[in-house]
Design an enzyme around this catalytic site. Structure first.
Site, short mmCIF file in Angstrom:
data_model
loop_
_atom_site.label_atom_id
_atom_site.label_comp_id
_atom_site.label_asym_id
_atom_site.label_seq_id
_atom_site.Cartn_x
_atom_site.Cartn_y
_atom_site.Cartn_z
N HIS A 172 40.56 57.44 75.33
CA HIS A 172 40.72 56.06 74.87
C HIS A 172 39.35 55.38 74.83
O HIS A 172 38.50 55.63 75.69
CB HIS A 172 41.67 55.29 75.79
CG HIS A 172 42.09 53.99 75.20
ND1 HIS A 172 41.29 52.87 75.24
CD2 HIS A 172 43.20 53.63 74.51
CE1 HIS A 172 41.90 51.88 74.60
NE2 HIS A 172 43.06 52.31 74.15
N GLY A 177 43.01 44.75 70.85
CA GLY A 177 43.14 43.54 71.66
C GLY A 177 42.50 42.31 71.04
O GLY A 177 42.32 41.30 71.70
N GLU A 205 38.39 52.59 75.71
CA GLU A 205 38.02 51.88 76.95
C GLU A 205 37.48 52.85 78.00
O GLU A 205 36.61 52.50 78.80
CB GLU A 205 39.24 51.10 77.48
CG GLU A 205 39.50 49.87 76.60
CD GLU A 205 40.96 49.47 76.46
OE1 GLU A 205 41.79 49.90 77.28
OE2 GLU A 205 41.26 48.72 75.51
N SER A 244 45.95 46.19 67.75
CA SER A 244 46.71 44.98 67.42
C SER A 244 47.94 45.26 66.56
O SER A 244 48.31 44.44 65.72
CB SER A 244 45.79 43.95 66.75
OG SER A 244 44.74 43.59 67.64
N GLU A 294 42.12 54.55 66.59
CA GLU A 294 42.07 53.17 67.07
C GLU A 294 40.69 52.58 66.79
O GLU A 294 39.74 52.80 67.56
CB GLU A 294 42.33 53.12 68.58
CG GLU A 294 43.67 53.70 68.99
CD GLU A 294 44.16 53.14 70.32
OE1 GLU A 294 45.26 52.60 70.33
OE2 GLU A 294 43.43 53.21 71.32
N ASN A 351 50.87 51.92 75.38
CA ASN A 351 49.81 52.10 76.38
C ASN A 351 49.73 50.82 77.19
O ASN A 351 49.21 49.80 76.71
CB ASN A 351 48.48 52.38 75.66
CG ASN A 351 47.31 52.44 76.63
OD1 ASN A 351 47.49 52.41 77.84
ND2 ASN A 351 46.10 52.51 76.09
N LYS A 361 48.01 50.13 79.70
CA LYS A 361 46.67 49.87 80.29
C LYS A 361 46.83 49.44 81.76
O LYS A 361 47.78 49.87 82.41
CB LYS A 361 45.91 48.84 79.45
CG LYS A 361 45.85 49.27 77.97
CD LYS A 361 44.90 48.50 77.14
CE LYS A 361 44.95 49.01 75.69
NZ LYS A 361 44.00 48.36 74.83
P1 13P Z 1 46.29 46.46 71.44
O1 13P Z 1 47.60 46.81 70.78
O2 13P Z 1 46.47 45.51 72.58
O3 13P Z 1 45.26 46.02 70.44
O4 13P Z 1 45.72 47.79 72.12
C1 13P Z 1 45.63 48.94 71.35
C2 13P Z 1 45.26 50.08 72.22
O5 13P Z 1 44.14 50.16 72.69
C3 13P Z 1 46.30 51.06 72.52
O6 13P Z 1 45.77 52.17 73.15
#
Ligand code: 13P
Length: 251
Positions: free
Chosen positions: A97, A174, A99, A210, A168, A9, A11
């Site tokens: 997601h 992150g 976010e 992560s 997640e 992903n 982002k």
């Molecule tokens: P990270 O791997 O940067 O923690 O992000 C995970 C994520 O949100 C994937 O959709």
């Protein structure tokens, strides 16, 4: 043999030149690898999809988007429809997601419409669920996950068989904090049981938060983990390839 979906992903990252370099790097690294037990998915930004479609044409990489509107077309300024994703070569779409839930107010009602639209348009939803740190500390993780998963009762078993779930934990996204093997096993086995008991389906459950080249072996080897949804480490060809090679090595 365990089979995996390794998904990146991206982002809101990567201009077109960086997109080209990253996909070229991944494609080159995949040459000669035996991918019998591993499917690979990348989910770039909308503006990189057209280029990504060309660069993944003759490669094992599948393409996905990070979001979509539920309508097929119309007066929805700034939105992207499922038909547009298909037209750009997408087979998958990430939906729900954290976010998007957190910053754009996406809730069960909206996500039900989006997942329904993905099914109608033959896009595979990668449906994300997960709890905040506060919810985990308040011991309501499973209550939260049950609520997030409850919208799946709107769909048929045949539809659900094509769905991919991504667990997640929000506190691990992150942050460099990863859930422990025990925490991942506890949640993934709970989700697998829930889906089997309630809907009679066994589907892929990815872990995200992560996940990187260092912890991939431990996480991907965990029972009920059928892949990863990777943010940061998917932006680096070497790290992403290393995670793919780890998945290949787990039989
Ligand atoms: P990270 O791997 O940067 O923690 O992000 C995970 C994520 O949100 C994937 O959709």
């Amino acid at each position: 043999m365990k089979s995996f979906l390794i998904a990146g992903n991206w982002k809101m990252n990567m201009l077109r030149e960086a997109t080209r370099n990253l996909i070229d790097g991944i494609n080159t690294g995949l040459e000669g690898l035996n991918l019998d037990n591993v499917q690979i998915l990348i989910c770039p930004t909308f503006t990189s999809l057209g280029l990504a479609q060309k660069l993944t044409n003759n490669s094992p990489l599948s393409l996905g988007a990070q979001n979509m509107h539920f309508e097929e077309k119309g007066a929805y300024t700034g939105e992207i429809s499922p038909k547009m994703l298909i037209d750009s070569g997408c087979e998958y779409v990430i939906l729900g997601h954290s976010e998007r839930r957190q910053y754009f107010g996406e809730d069960n009602e909206l996500l039900t419409k989006k997942i329904a639209s993905a099914f109608v348009n033959n896009l595979i939803p990668v449906f994300c669920i997960g709890e905040t740190l506060q919810e985990r500390e308040n011991n309501v993780t499973f209550k939260v996950l049950e609520y997030q998963l409850s919208l799946l009762s709107d769909f048929t078993t045949d539809e659900l068989k094509t769905l991919v779930i991504a667990y997640e934990p929000i506190w691990a996204i992150g942050t460099g904090l990863t859930a422990s093997e025990e925490q991942i096993y506890e949640v993934h086995s709970w989700i697998a049981n829930y889906l089997q008991n309630k809907f009679g389906v066994t589907i892929k459950i990815l872990y995200g938060g992560s996940l990187n080249e260092k912890n991939a072996k431990e996480i991907l080897s965990t029972e009920f983990v059928s892949g990863g949804l990777i943010g940061g480490a998917s932006l680096d060809a070497e790290k992403f390839l290393s995670i793919i090679q780890t998945a290949i090595s787990i039989k």
